[in-house]
Design a protein around this motif. Structure first.
Motif, short mmCIF file in Angstrom:
data_model
loop_
_atom_site.label_atom_id
_atom_site.label_comp_id
_atom_site.label_asym_id
_atom_site.label_seq_id
_atom_site.Cartn_x
_atom_site.Cartn_y
_atom_site.Cartn_z
N THR A 22 0.86 -1.19 0.00
CA THR A 22 0.00 0.00 0.00
C THR A 22 0.89 1.24 0.00
O THR A 22 2.02 1.19 0.48
N PRO A 23 0.37 2.34 -0.51
CA PRO A 23 1.15 3.59 -0.47
C PRO A 23 1.50 4.00 0.97
O PRO A 23 2.56 4.56 1.22
N GLU A 24 0.62 3.68 1.92
CA GLU A 24 0.88 4.05 3.32
C GLU A 24 2.07 3.27 3.88
O GLU A 24 2.92 3.85 4.56
N LYS A 25 2.13 1.97 3.59
CA LYS A 25 3.27 1.17 4.06
C LYS A 25 4.56 1.66 3.41
O LYS A 25 5.60 1.75 4.08
N PHE A 26 4.50 1.95 2.12
CA PHE A 26 5.71 2.41 1.44
C PHE A 26 6.17 3.75 2.01
O PHE A 26 7.36 3.96 2.23
N GLN A 27 5.23 4.64 2.28
CA GLN A 27 5.59 5.94 2.86
C GLN A 27 6.17 5.78 4.26
O GLN A 27 7.13 6.46 4.62
N THR A 28 5.63 4.87 5.04
CA THR A 28 6.17 4.60 6.37
C THR A 28 7.59 4.07 6.27
O THR A 28 8.48 4.48 7.02
N PHE A 29 7.82 3.17 5.31
CA PHE A 29 9.16 2.64 5.08
C PHE A 29 10.14 3.76 4.71
O PHE A 29 11.22 3.86 5.28
N LEU A 30 9.74 4.61 3.77
CA LEU A 30 10.60 5.73 3.36
C LEU A 30 10.85 6.69 4.53
O LEU A 30 11.96 7.21 4.69
N THR A 31 9.84 6.92 5.35
CA THR A 31 9.99 7.80 6.50
C THR A 31 11.01 7.22 7.47
O THR A 31 11.86 7.95 8.00
N GLN A 32 10.95 5.92 7.70
CA GLN A 32 11.93 5.28 8.59
C GLN A 32 13.35 5.43 8.02
O GLN A 32 14.29 5.72 8.75
N ILE A 33 13.50 5.22 6.73
CA ILE A 33 14.82 5.37 6.11
C ILE A 33 15.31 6.81 6.25
O ILE A 33 16.45 7.06 6.64
N ASN A 34 14.45 7.75 5.91
CA ASN A 34 14.85 9.16 5.92
C ASN A 34 15.09 9.71 7.31
O ASN A 34 15.93 10.58 7.50
N SER A 35 14.39 9.20 8.30
CA SER A 35 14.57 9.71 9.65
C SER A 35 15.80 9.10 10.32
O SER A 35 16.25 9.59 11.35
N SER A 36 16.34 8.04 9.73
CA SER A 36 17.55 7.40 10.26
C SER A 36 18.53 7.15 9.12
O SER A 36 19.01 6.03 8.93
N LEU A 37 18.83 8.18 8.37
CA LEU A 37 19.63 8.00 7.15
C LEU A 37 21.03 7.47 7.43
O LEU A 37 21.55 6.65 6.68
N VAL A 38 21.63 7.89 8.52
CA VAL A 38 22.96 7.35 8.87
C VAL A 38 22.85 5.85 9.11
O VAL A 38 23.68 5.07 8.65
N ASP A 39 21.80 5.44 9.81
CA ASP A 39 21.62 4.03 10.14
C ASP A 39 21.16 3.20 8.94
O ASP A 39 21.40 2.00 8.90
N SER A 40 20.51 3.82 7.99
CA SER A 40 19.97 3.08 6.84
C SER A 40 20.83 3.22 5.59
O SER A 40 20.45 2.72 4.53
N ASN A 41 21.99 3.87 5.69
CA ASN A 41 22.76 4.15 4.48
C ASN A 41 23.21 2.89 3.75
O ASN A 41 23.29 2.88 2.54
N MET A 42 23.48 1.81 4.46
CA MET A 42 23.89 0.58 3.79
C MET A 42 22.74 0.04 2.93
O MET A 42 22.95 -0.43 1.82
N LEU A 43 21.53 0.12 3.45
CA LEU A 43 20.36 -0.31 2.67
C LEU A 43 20.17 0.57 1.44
O LEU A 43 19.91 0.06 0.35
N VAL A 44 20.31 1.87 1.60
CA VAL A 44 20.16 2.79 0.47
C VAL A 44 21.19 2.47 -0.61
O VAL A 44 20.87 2.41 -1.80
#
Length: 132
Positions: A54-76
């Motif tokens: 769903t667009p809501e789940k995808f937006q939540t996922f992106l929000t988690q990545i963007n709010s923790s960009l240092v922590d998610s940089n390997m995934l990006v």
């Protein structure tokens, strides 16, 4: 594939999207493991798309990545490298199908989104804030 077939990807996505986890250390572990599971694995991107349906789940996922960009940089970085490899495999029908259907790959295929991540990653760390 062993771990994918046992539902690890879906469990990690549940923890990132649906569990409300806010611990940076735990999120970094989830992002790192997700990156390792998905790197260059077209089946993992297909499963990702089934879970984030769903667009809501995808937006939540992106929000988690963007709010923790240092922590998610390997995934990006994993997503970007995988996208680059998949785009060179256009003779494979399965790859073409996932490239056209996967919301995450479609999002990262847009140059402006990749540039936004690159800009933020380059500017998020400086010598004064760098630790081990």
């Amino acid at each position: 594939m062993f771990l994918l077939k046992r539902g690890l990807l879906e469990h990690i996505l549940f923890c990132i999207i649906d569990s409300g986890c806010t611990s940076r250390d735990v999120l970094q572990s989830y992002f790192d493991l997700l990156g390792e599971l998905m790197k260059f694995n077209i089946d993992a991107f297909k499963r990702f798309n089934k879970y984030v349906n769903t667009p809501e789940k995808f937006q939540t996922f992106l929000t988690q990545i963007n709010s923790s960009l240092v922590d998610s940089n390997m995934l990006v970085r994993c997503i970007t490298l995988s996208l680059d490899r998949f785009e060179s495999q256009t003779e494979d029908v399965k790859v073409v199908e996932v490239l056209s259907e996967c919301c995450l790959l479609s999002y990262m295929a847009k140059v402006e989104n990749r540039l936004a991540f690159l800009f933020r990653l380059v500017n998020i760390i400086n010598v004064q804030t760098l630790t081990q």
